[in-house]
Design an enzyme around this catalytic site. Structure first.
Site, PDB file in Angstrom:
ATOM      1  N   GLU A   1       3.864  36.979-105.565  1.00 22.40           N
ATOM      2  CA  GLU A   1       4.106  38.545-106.288  1.00 22.40           C
ATOM      3  C   GLU A   1       3.883  39.630-105.454  1.00 22.40           C
ATOM      4  OE1 GLU A   1       2.332  36.905-109.641  1.00 22.40           O
ATOM      5  OE2 GLU A   1       4.104  37.377-111.076  1.00 22.40           O
TER       6      GLU A   1
ATOM      7  N   GLY B   1       0.196  35.086-107.763  1.00 20.31           N
ATOM      8  CA  GLY B   1       0.060  36.634-107.539  1.00 20.31           C
ATOM      9  C   GLY B   1       0.247  36.829-106.286  1.00 20.31           C
TER      10      GLY B   1
ATOM     11  N   GLU C   1       2.318  29.376-112.188  1.00 20.62           N
ATOM     12  CA  GLU C   1       1.870  29.802-113.488  1.00 20.62           C
ATOM     13  C   GLU C   1       1.886  28.929-114.656  1.00 20.62           C
ATOM     14  OE1 GLU C   1       3.046  31.786-111.230  1.00 20.62           O
ATOM     15  OE2 GLU C   1       1.923  33.752-111.219  1.00 20.62           O
TER      16      GLU C   1
ATOM     17  N   ALA D   1      -3.934  34.920-108.427  1.00 18.66           N
ATOM     18  CA  ALA D   1      -5.128  35.597-109.107  1.00 18.66           C
ATOM     19  C   ALA D   1      -6.163  34.698-109.065  1.00 18.66           C
ATOM     20  CB  ALA D   1      -4.489  36.130-110.562  1.00 18.66           C
TER      21      ALA D   1
HETATM   22  N1  DAK Z   1      -8.414  31.373-107.670  1.00 16.69           N
HETATM   23  C1  DAK Z   1      -9.736  31.070-107.635  1.00 16.69           C
HETATM   24  N2  DAK Z   1     -10.202  30.261-106.569  1.00 16.69           N
HETATM   25  C2  DAK Z   1      -9.247  29.641-105.705  1.00 16.69           C
HETATM   26  C3  DAK Z   1      -7.634  30.158-105.907  1.00 16.69           C
HETATM   27  C4  DAK Z   1      -7.428  30.907-107.031  1.00 16.69           C
HETATM   28  N3  DAK Z   1      -6.298  31.324-107.460  1.00 16.69           N
HETATM   29  N4  DAK Z   1      -7.092  29.193-105.052  1.00 16.69           N
HETATM   30  C5  DAK Z   1      -8.069  28.675-104.463  1.00 16.69           C
HETATM   31  N5  DAK Z   1      -9.322  28.896-104.762  1.00 16.69           N
HETATM   32  C6  DAK Z   1     -10.476  28.239-104.287  1.00 16.69           C
HETATM   33  C7  DAK Z   1     -10.861  26.801-104.692  1.00 16.69           C
HETATM   34  O1  DAK Z   1     -11.251  26.758-105.941  1.00 16.69           O
HETATM   35  C8  DAK Z   1     -11.702  26.420-103.711  1.00 16.69           C
HETATM   36  O2  DAK Z   1     -12.935  26.959-104.073  1.00 16.69           O
HETATM   37  P1  DAK Z   1     -14.326  25.871-103.755  1.00 16.69           P
HETATM   38  O3  DAK Z   1     -14.014  24.449-104.273  1.00 16.69           O
HETATM   39  O4  DAK Z   1     -14.364  25.834-102.249  1.00 16.69           O
HETATM   40  O5  DAK Z   1     -15.382  26.586-104.232  1.00 16.69           O
HETATM   41  C9  DAK Z   1     -11.174  26.997-102.472  1.00 16.69           C
HETATM   42  O6  DAK Z   1     -10.669  28.155-102.867  1.00 16.69           O
HETATM   43  C10 DAK Z   1     -10.405  26.319-101.631  1.00 16.69           C
HETATM   44  O7  DAK Z   1      -9.257  26.109-102.232  1.00 16.69           O
HETATM   45  P2  DAK Z   1      -9.008  24.294-102.187  1.00 16.69           P
HETATM   46  O8  DAK Z   1     -10.150  23.330-101.975  1.00 16.69           O
HETATM   47  O9  DAK Z   1      -8.169  24.222-103.612  1.00 16.69           O
HETATM   48  O10 DAK Z   1      -7.935  24.081-100.841  1.00 16.69           O
HETATM   49  P3  DAK Z   1      -6.758  23.120-100.641  1.00 16.69           P
HETATM   50  O11 DAK Z   1      -6.448  23.273 -99.395  1.00 16.69           O
HETATM   51  O12 DAK Z   1      -7.114  21.943-101.251  1.00 16.69           O
HETATM   52  O13 DAK Z   1      -5.638  23.772-101.827  1.00 16.69           O
HETATM   53  C11 DAK Z   1      -4.232  25.296-102.663  1.00 16.69           C
HETATM   54  C12 DAK Z   1      -5.060  25.091-101.379  1.00 16.69           C
HETATM   55  C13 DAK Z   1      -4.037  27.131-102.383  1.00 16.69           C
HETATM   56  C14 DAK Z   1      -2.964  24.653-102.744  1.00 16.69           C
HETATM   57  C15 DAK Z   1      -5.046  25.434-103.838  1.00 16.69           C
HETATM   58  O14 DAK Z   1      -6.554  26.012-103.699  1.00 16.69           O
HETATM   59  C16 DAK Z   1      -4.589  25.744-105.086  1.00 16.69           C
HETATM   60  O15 DAK Z   1      -3.580  25.403-105.764  1.00 16.69           O
HETATM   61  N6  DAK Z   1      -4.901  26.985-105.643  1.00 16.69           N
HETATM   62  C17 DAK Z   1      -4.485  27.686-106.769  1.00 16.69           C
HETATM   63  C18 DAK Z   1      -3.087  28.115-106.641  1.00 16.69           C
HETATM   64  C19 DAK Z   1      -2.542  28.948-107.948  1.00 16.69           C
HETATM   65  O16 DAK Z   1      -2.687  28.142-108.811  1.00 16.69           O
HETATM   66  N7  DAK Z   1      -2.402  30.114-107.940  1.00 16.69           N
HETATM   67  C20 DAK Z   1      -1.789  30.626-108.926  1.00 16.69           C
HETATM   68  C21 DAK Z   1      -2.882  31.404-109.738  1.00 16.69           C
HETATM   69  S1  DAK Z   1      -2.177  32.132-111.241  1.00 16.69           S
HETATM   70  C22 DAK Z   1      -2.311  38.202-114.782  1.00 16.69           C
HETATM   71  C23 DAK Z   1      -0.988  38.397-113.957  1.00 16.69           C
HETATM   72  C24 DAK Z   1      -0.840  37.416-113.146  1.00 16.69           C
HETATM   73  C25 DAK Z   1      -1.722  36.554-112.837  1.00 16.69           C
HETATM   74  C26 DAK Z   1      -2.680  36.383-113.722  1.00 16.69           C
HETATM   75  C27 DAK Z   1      -3.104  37.305-114.733  1.00 16.69           C
HETATM   76  N8  DAK Z   1      -2.572  39.414-115.728  1.00 16.69           N
HETATM   77  C28 DAK Z   1      -1.345  40.171-116.257  1.00 16.69           C
HETATM   78  C29 DAK Z   1      -3.661  39.505-116.470  1.00 16.69           C
HETATM   79  C30 DAK Z   1      -1.433  35.722-112.060  1.00 16.69           C
HETATM   80  C31 DAK Z   1      -1.712  34.456-111.835  1.00 16.69           C
HETATM   81  C32 DAK Z   1      -1.933  33.493-110.856  1.00 16.69           C
HETATM   82  O17 DAK Z   1      -1.746  33.948-109.845  1.00 16.69           O
END
Ligand code: DAK
Length: 260
Positions: free
Chosen positions: A114, A111, A134, A66
């Site tokens: 998921e 997400g 998460e 997400a």
């Molecule tokens: N959201 C927003 N931006 C993201 C992102 C994300 N999930 N993942 C990556 N980006 C952005 C980064 O901020 C970066 O932006 P800039 O700095 O270039 O502006 C760009 O994409 C490139 O990413 P990285 O520079 O970090 O690239 P790396 O190769 O170094 O790393 C990575 C890739 C995929 C390992 C890393 O980006 C990462 O860890 N990303 C986050 C992964 C993550 O934690 N995803 C889970 C999010 S939590 C809900 C229900 C469910 C959810 C939410 C709400 N409700 C019921 C309301 C679910 C939550 C989730 O999914």
């Protein structure tokens, strides 16, 4: 229909839906989820589409979760609205009559993992990476992860992945039953299309009934699941395709299915 966050293409009876937010590694924000829901709803109504492939744009990510920048300041009410939207969208992948295949081309985190799990089948590039990060963000999987992951790979392994936030590669995902198949990155779409073609050759109405039976059955006890199967089995006897499939077998020819 044109979308801002999706690319949609059809190849014969296959729709390919690509999440296209390259700047955030295809993170799912509300606008993307709204479009995905609308797009799947259109496909659901279509008689011409038999299989939908969901993938992410670019070489690096399927969906990196997400959108954290949208979530960081969200209120509980906004969180709830997003959850309801995601629930509707992800459930649609399971209830729509078409078969859904996730072509997991890279990071499938949070997400993204998921989303792939809500699809009927997952085919992963050997570059794919799965995980539920998460708990490391102070939340828990909220797009069905605690439910679908445990159902797919079992409680023990689901708890380990969710509690540790470990990332696993495609081979490990295959080993634990999270994905159906792992292929070289450059062969991913061909592998998905090959599976789609196999599926297309069979009776689509029967497949829809089988899908519904599996989905309903895995959420209930065996006796009720078998009752659902029996009802749907009976229903298949009312179709042109059942008559055609069996007649073709007896006449030693290939069946020509019409999907009803
Ligand atoms: N959201 C927003 N931006 C993201 C992102 C994300 N999930 N993942 C990556 N980006 C952005 C980064 O901020 C970066 O932006 P800039 O700095 O270039 O502006 C760009 O994409 C490139 O990413 P990285 O520079 O970090 O690239 P790396 O190769 O170094 O790393 C990575 C890739 C995929 C390992 C890393 O980006 C990462 O860890 N990303 C986050 C992964 C993550 O934690 N995803 C889970 C999010 S939590 C809900 C229900 C469910 C959810 C939410 C709400 N409700 C019921 C309301 C679910 C939550 C989730 O999914």
């Amino acid at each position: 229909m044109m979308y801002e966050h999706l690319l949609v293409e059809t190849k014969g009876q296959v729709a390919i839906v690509t999440i296209n937010n390259p700047k955030t590694l295809n993170a799912l924000n509300s606008a993307t989820l709204t479009e995905l829901n609308a797009c799947l709803s259109d496909i659901e109504q279509s008689k011409d589409i038999r299989v939908t492939i969901v993938t992410g744009s670019g070489a690096k990510a399927f969906v990196a979760g997400a959108d954290i920048s949208e979530m960081v300041n969200a209120t509980p009410a906004e969180g709830r609205a997003m959850s309801l939207l995601a629930k509707e969208t992800f459930s649609r992948l399971e209830t729509m009559p078409q078969v859904t295949i996730a072509a997991v081309n890279g990071f499938a985190l949070g997400g993204g993992c998921e989303l792939s799990m809500a699809c009927d089948i997952r085919i992963a590039s050997e570059k794919a990476v799965f995980g539920q990060p998460e708990c490391g963000l102070g939340i828990l999987p909220g797009f069905g992860g605690t439910q679908r992951l445990a159902r797919l790979i079992g409680k023990g392994r689901a708890k380990e992945l969710i509690f540790t936030c470990d990332r696993i590669d495609a081979q490990e995902a295959y080993r634990i039953g999270l994905v159906n198949k792992v292929v070289p990155a450059e062969e991913l779409m061909d592998a998905c299309m090959a599976m789609a073609e196999k599926i297309q050759g069979n009776g689509s109405y029967a497949i829809a009934l089988a899908k519904a039976s599996i989905e309903t059955g895995t959420d209930t006890d065996l006796a009720n699941g078998l009752a659902v199967e029996a009802t749907n089995f009976g229903l298949s006897f009312a179709t042109h395709d059942k008559k055609e499939g069996m007649t073709a077998f007896l006449e030693k020819r290939k069946a020509v299915f019409v999907g009803e």
